[in-house]
Motif scaffolding. Structure first.
Motif, PDB file in Angstrom:
ATOM      1  N   LEU A 109       0.803  -1.223   0.000  1.00  0.00           N
ATOM      2  CA  LEU A 109       0.000   0.000   0.000  1.00  0.00           C
ATOM      3  C   LEU A 109       0.836   1.273   0.000  1.00  0.00           C
ATOM      4  CD1 LEU A 109      -2.811  -1.110   2.482  1.00  0.00           C
ATOM      5  CD2 LEU A 109      -3.060  -0.706   0.021  1.00  0.00           C
ATOM      6  N   THR A 110       2.104   1.173   0.380  1.00  0.00           N
ATOM      7  CA  THR A 110       2.948   2.368   0.457  1.00  0.00           C
ATOM      8  C   THR A 110       4.020   2.419  -0.624  1.00  0.00           C
ATOM      9  OG1 THR A 110       4.423   1.291   2.055  1.00  0.00           O
ATOM     10  CG2 THR A 110       2.592   2.599   2.942  1.00  0.00           C
ATOM     11  N   ASP A 111       4.085   1.410  -1.456  1.00  0.00           N
ATOM     12  CA  ASP A 111       5.146   1.341  -2.464  1.00  0.00           C
ATOM     13  C   ASP A 111       4.505   1.257  -3.848  1.00  0.00           C
ATOM     14  OD1 ASP A 111       7.267   0.727  -4.134  1.00  0.00           O
ATOM     15  OD2 ASP A 111       8.236  -0.610  -2.697  1.00  0.00           O
ATOM     16  N   GLU A 112       4.315   2.392  -4.473  1.00  0.00           N
ATOM     17  CA  GLU A 112       3.644   2.423  -5.769  1.00  0.00           C
ATOM     18  C   GLU A 112       4.421   1.694  -6.861  1.00  0.00           C
ATOM     19  OE1 GLU A 112       1.457   5.625  -8.764  1.00  0.00           O
ATOM     20  OE2 GLU A 112       2.109   6.216  -6.747  1.00  0.00           O
ATOM     21  N   PRO A 113       5.748   1.854  -6.954  1.00  0.00           N
ATOM     22  CA  PRO A 113       6.483   1.079  -7.959  1.00  0.00           C
ATOM     23  C   PRO A 113       6.315  -0.430  -7.791  1.00  0.00           C
ATOM     24  CG  PRO A 113       7.841   2.880  -7.156  1.00  0.00           C
ATOM     25  CD  PRO A 113       6.622   2.830  -6.275  1.00  0.00           C
ATOM     26  N   LEU A 114       6.248  -0.891  -6.538  1.00  0.00           N
ATOM     27  CA  LEU A 114       6.024  -2.315  -6.297  1.00  0.00           C
ATOM     28  C   LEU A 114       4.668  -2.735  -6.834  1.00  0.00           C
ATOM     29  CD1 LEU A 114       6.574  -5.088  -5.011  1.00  0.00           C
ATOM     30  CD2 LEU A 114       5.704  -4.155  -2.842  1.00  0.00           C
ATOM     31  N   ARG A 115       3.637  -1.942  -6.568  1.00  0.00           N
ATOM     32  CA  ARG A 115       2.304  -2.281  -7.069  1.00  0.00           C
ATOM     33  C   ARG A 115       2.310  -2.352  -8.588  1.00  0.00           C
ATOM     34  NH1 ARG A 115       0.710   1.583  -3.451  1.00  0.00           N
ATOM     35  NH2 ARG A 115      -0.034   2.996  -5.085  1.00  0.00           N
ATOM     36  N   ASP A 116       2.972  -1.394  -9.218  1.00  0.00           N
ATOM     37  CA  ASP A 116       3.021  -1.385 -10.686  1.00  0.00           C
ATOM     38  C   ASP A 116       3.717  -2.639 -11.220  1.00  0.00           C
ATOM     39  OD1 ASP A 116       1.741   1.046 -10.691  1.00  0.00           O
ATOM     40  OD2 ASP A 116       3.563   2.236 -10.953  1.00  0.00           O
ATOM     41  N   ARG A 117       4.795  -3.056 -10.551  1.00  0.00           N
ATOM     42  CA  ARG A 117       5.512  -4.255 -10.998  1.00  0.00           C
ATOM     43  C   ARG A 117       4.646  -5.495 -10.842  1.00  0.00           C
ATOM     44  NH1 ARG A 117       9.849  -1.896  -8.182  1.00  0.00           N
ATOM     45  NH2 ARG A 117       9.627  -3.396  -6.471  1.00  0.00           N
ATOM     46  N   LEU A 118       3.951  -5.604  -9.718  1.00  0.00           N
ATOM     47  CA  LEU A 118       3.088  -6.759  -9.495  1.00  0.00           C
ATOM     48  C   LEU A 118       2.003  -6.843 -10.564  1.00  0.00           C
ATOM     49  CD1 LEU A 118       2.601  -6.640  -5.601  1.00  0.00           C
ATOM     50  CD2 LEU A 118       3.925  -8.316  -6.903  1.00  0.00           C
ATOM     51  N   VAL A 119       1.384  -5.710 -10.873  1.00  0.00           N
ATOM     52  CA  VAL A 119       0.314  -5.693 -11.875  1.00  0.00           C
ATOM     53  C   VAL A 119       0.854  -6.101 -13.238  1.00  0.00           C
ATOM     54  CG1 VAL A 119      -1.276  -4.200 -13.142  1.00  0.00           C
ATOM     55  CG2 VAL A 119      -1.114  -4.004 -10.653  1.00  0.00           C
ATOM     56  N   ALA A 120       2.006  -5.576 -13.609  1.00  0.00           N
ATOM     57  CA  ALA A 120       2.575  -5.881 -14.924  1.00  0.00           C
ATOM     58  C   ALA A 120       2.936  -7.358 -15.054  1.00  0.00           C
ATOM     59  CB  ALA A 120       3.805  -5.002 -15.168  1.00  0.00           C
ATOM     60  N   GLN A 121       3.602  -7.905 -14.034  1.00  0.00           N
ATOM     61  CA  GLN A 121       4.000  -9.318 -14.090  1.00  0.00           C
ATOM     62  C   GLN A 121       2.784 -10.241 -14.040  1.00  0.00           C
ATOM     63  OE1 GLN A 121       7.001 -10.640 -14.519  1.00  0.00           O
ATOM     64  NE2 GLN A 121       8.145  -8.720 -14.518  1.00  0.00           N
ATOM     65  N   ALA A 122       1.804  -9.887 -13.218  1.00  0.00           N
ATOM     66  CA  ALA A 122       0.619 -10.739 -13.077  1.00  0.00           C
ATOM     67  C   ALA A 122      -0.181 -10.791 -14.368  1.00  0.00           C
ATOM     68  CB  ALA A 122      -0.252 -10.239 -11.933  1.00  0.00           C
ATOM     69  N   SER A 123      -0.227  -9.672 -15.101  1.00  0.00           N
ATOM     70  CA  SER A 123      -1.006  -9.643 -16.343  1.00  0.00           C
ATOM     71  C   SER A 123      -0.469 -10.643 -17.365  1.00  0.00           C
ATOM     72  CB  SER A 123      -1.003  -8.233 -16.938  1.00  0.00           C
ATOM     73  OG  SER A 123       0.299  -7.857 -17.355  1.00  0.00           O
ATOM     74  N   GLU A 124       0.829 -10.916 -17.328  1.00  0.00           N
ATOM     75  CA  GLU A 124       1.417 -11.933 -18.190  1.00  0.00           C
ATOM     76  C   GLU A 124       1.209 -13.335 -17.622  1.00  0.00           C
ATOM     77  OE1 GLU A 124       2.934 -11.555 -21.157  1.00  0.00           O
ATOM     78  OE2 GLU A 124       2.390  -9.433 -21.115  1.00  0.00           O
ATOM     79  N   HIS A 125       1.340 -13.446 -16.311  1.00  0.00           N
ATOM     80  CA  HIS A 125       1.247 -14.750 -15.647  1.00  0.00           C
ATOM     81  C   HIS A 125      -0.117 -15.398 -15.853  1.00  0.00           C
ATOM     82  CE1 HIS A 125       1.703 -17.833 -12.579  1.00  0.00           C
ATOM     83  NE2 HIS A 125       0.663 -17.358 -11.937  1.00  0.00           N
ATOM     84  N   VAL A 126      -1.186 -14.619 -15.792  1.00  0.00           N
ATOM     85  CA  VAL A 126      -2.532 -15.204 -15.855  1.00  0.00           C
ATOM     86  C   VAL A 126      -2.831 -15.818 -17.212  1.00  0.00           C
ATOM     87  CG1 VAL A 126      -3.439 -13.648 -14.079  1.00  0.00           C
ATOM     88  CG2 VAL A 126      -3.607 -12.996 -16.497  1.00  0.00           C
ATOM     89  N   LEU A 127      -2.070 -15.447 -18.234  1.00  0.00           N
ATOM     90  CA  LEU A 127      -2.308 -16.006 -19.567  1.00  0.00           C
ATOM     91  C   LEU A 127      -2.023 -17.500 -19.624  1.00  0.00           C
ATOM     92  CD1 LEU A 127      -0.766 -13.167 -21.777  1.00  0.00           C
ATOM     93  CD2 LEU A 127      -3.171 -13.508 -21.146  1.00  0.00           C
ATOM     94  N   ARG A 128      -1.313 -18.024 -18.620  1.00  0.00           N
ATOM     95  CA  ARG A 128      -1.022 -19.459 -18.577  1.00  0.00           C
ATOM     96  C   ARG A 128      -2.260 -20.289 -18.252  1.00  0.00           C
ATOM     97  NH1 ARG A 128       4.490 -19.330 -14.824  1.00  0.00           N
ATOM     98  NH2 ARG A 128       5.559 -17.658 -15.961  1.00  0.00           N
ATOM     99  N   PHE A 129      -3.275 -19.649 -17.675  1.00  0.00           N
ATOM    100  CA  PHE A 129      -4.461 -20.370 -17.221  1.00  0.00           C
ATOM    101  C   PHE A 129      -5.569 -20.201 -18.261  1.00  0.00           C
ATOM    102  CE2 PHE A 129      -1.879 -19.235 -13.624  1.00  0.00           C
ATOM    103  CZ  PHE A 129      -1.859 -20.384 -12.857  1.00  0.00           C
TER     104      PHE A 129
END
Length: 398
Positions: free
Chosen positions: A350-370
């Motif tokens: 909640l306090t680290d915006e760059p971390l949130r952005d990285r999680l969103v970007a990586q997750a958007s690719e990861h979910v394509l496996r399912f």
């Protein structure tokens, strides 16, 4: 495998009690696209129909009772009705395999497979042993557990949604782990479209300068929401402006509401109750963080949906969640049952915006496996193996 299968499920749209209905629908529709003729036997008041290429046959049943003892009697009656309806269907169609989803339809699915002379495949989505942390020695849990054990040993083939569940099923029911196929659940990001004015919806739950935390799922003990609530006072003390939404209903709701009051959280959040898919998909889009604190989780569809919707996630390091979120690149993981560990992770996200952005970007690719295409392809492979091992079966042609 381009034959004809009969799938049994106690729920199928428009009857939706949980994730099972969505799973069976998406699987069935993709199987049809890949060349398998699919007949689904389920319950509901709507007449039987051809829906997205799937032949949906419904038996009318009264609304199921909330009392568990009465529910078990209701399930027996539903299985009797499904068995009779399935027998009539088998007189009109040559089925190559019967595929039952969970214990709720196991008796009917097994009886129909025996009557037709084809393999019985069971998908085990969860177990009573897991849901109740192993406390299944007394009725009514012992009756459900016994049915699940019988189903696991009776079936000609088994599917679980994660490697964790494969080991769990083999251990709890004493079946050969090598005989259990692991096929992950699928997700279609196109189904997760928000509806309505997202800005107005966000304003219902949080002010512009407040962070919004989402907890979603059945409000039962094994989902672990009590540990998320316990973590919140420490998070609020460090983050400040924070609101939470608990979306769902269940047997643990009253206890969770009481816990929130005792923790002084009433002014910081909302218990929204059961919500439909449209609102849920919108909540994913407007939330700053989704937490999945489960104690027992066969798969972790909520985490996958949140990630596919662009919402950062924190998940417990338990069960199938470890496979849905295999690294901290796609979702942060905390020690299950440890509210202090969870609180630290929540503050971090909640306090680290760059971390949130990285999680969103990586997750958007990861979910394509399912992908449902892969889920159906693997399921067709299991069908073909079971049918080939059953030379007495009649292989139909679409």
């Amino acid at each position: 495998m381009n034959g004809r299968v009969l799938i049994l499920s106690w729920e199928y749209p428009p009857v939706v009690e949980g994730g099972l209905a969505r799973h069976v629908r998406k699987l069935s529709e993709e199987l049809v696209r890949q060349g398998t003729e699919v007949h689904v036997l389920t319950r509901g008041e709507r007449p039987s129909e051809l829906r997205a290429g799937v032949h949906v046959h419904r038996v009318p049943e009264p609304q199921w009772p909330r009392d568990l003892d009465r529910f078990l009697a209701w399930v027996r009656a539903m299985n009797d009705d499904m068995r009779r309806a399935g027998t009539a269907l088998a007189e009109e169609h040559d089925f190559d395999l019967v595929h039952g989803h969970d214990w709720l339809v196991a008796r009917a699915a097994s009886a129909l497979a025996d009557r037709i002379g084809v393999p019985f495949l069971a998908t085990i989505h969860a177990t009573e042993h897991g849901r109740h942390q192993g406390w299944v020695d007394k009725p009514p849990q012992s009756k459900i557990h016994a049915t699940e054990r019988w189903m696991a040993r009776r079936a000609d083939g088994l599917i679980t949604c994660s490697h964790y569940m494969r080991g769990h099923v083999a251990d709890v029911f004493g079946v050969d782990e090598s005989a259990i196929a692991v096929i992950a659940n699928g997700i279609d990001p196109g189904d997760l479209q928000p509806v309505g004015d997202l800005e107005a919806l966000r304003a219902r739950f949080a002010a512009p300068d407040e962070r919004l935390l989402l907890l979603v799922g059945r409000l039962v003990y094994e989902k672990g929401f009590q540990f998320a609530l316990e973590a919140l006072p420490a998070v609020i003390a460090k983050v400040g402006d924070l609101r939470f939404v608990v979306a769902g209903s269940g047997t643990h709701e009253a206890q969770l509401r009481k816990q929130a009051t005792e923790l002084g959280l009433d002014a910081h959040g909302t218990f929204a109750g059961w919500i439909g898919d449209d609102l849920l998909h919108s909540l994913y889009r407007i939330s700053d963080l989704c937490v999945v604190p489960s104690l027992y989780e066969p798969f972790g569809l909520v985490a996958l949906e949140a990630m596919a919707s662009g919402c950062p996630c924190i998940v417990a390091n338990t069960g199938g969640l470890a496979e849905v979120a295999p690294s901290d690149d796609v979702a942060l993981r905390f020690r299950s049952r440890d509210p202090r560990s969870l609180a630290r992770m929540m503050v971090k996200v909640l306090t680290d915006e760059p971390l949130r952005d990285r999680l969103v970007a990586q997750a958007s690719e990861h979910v394509l496996r399912f992908d449902w295409v892969d889920v159906a392809r693997q399921t067709r492979g299991v069908y073909a193996e079971l049918i080939a091992a059953n030379p007495g079966a009649i292989v139909s042609r679409p």
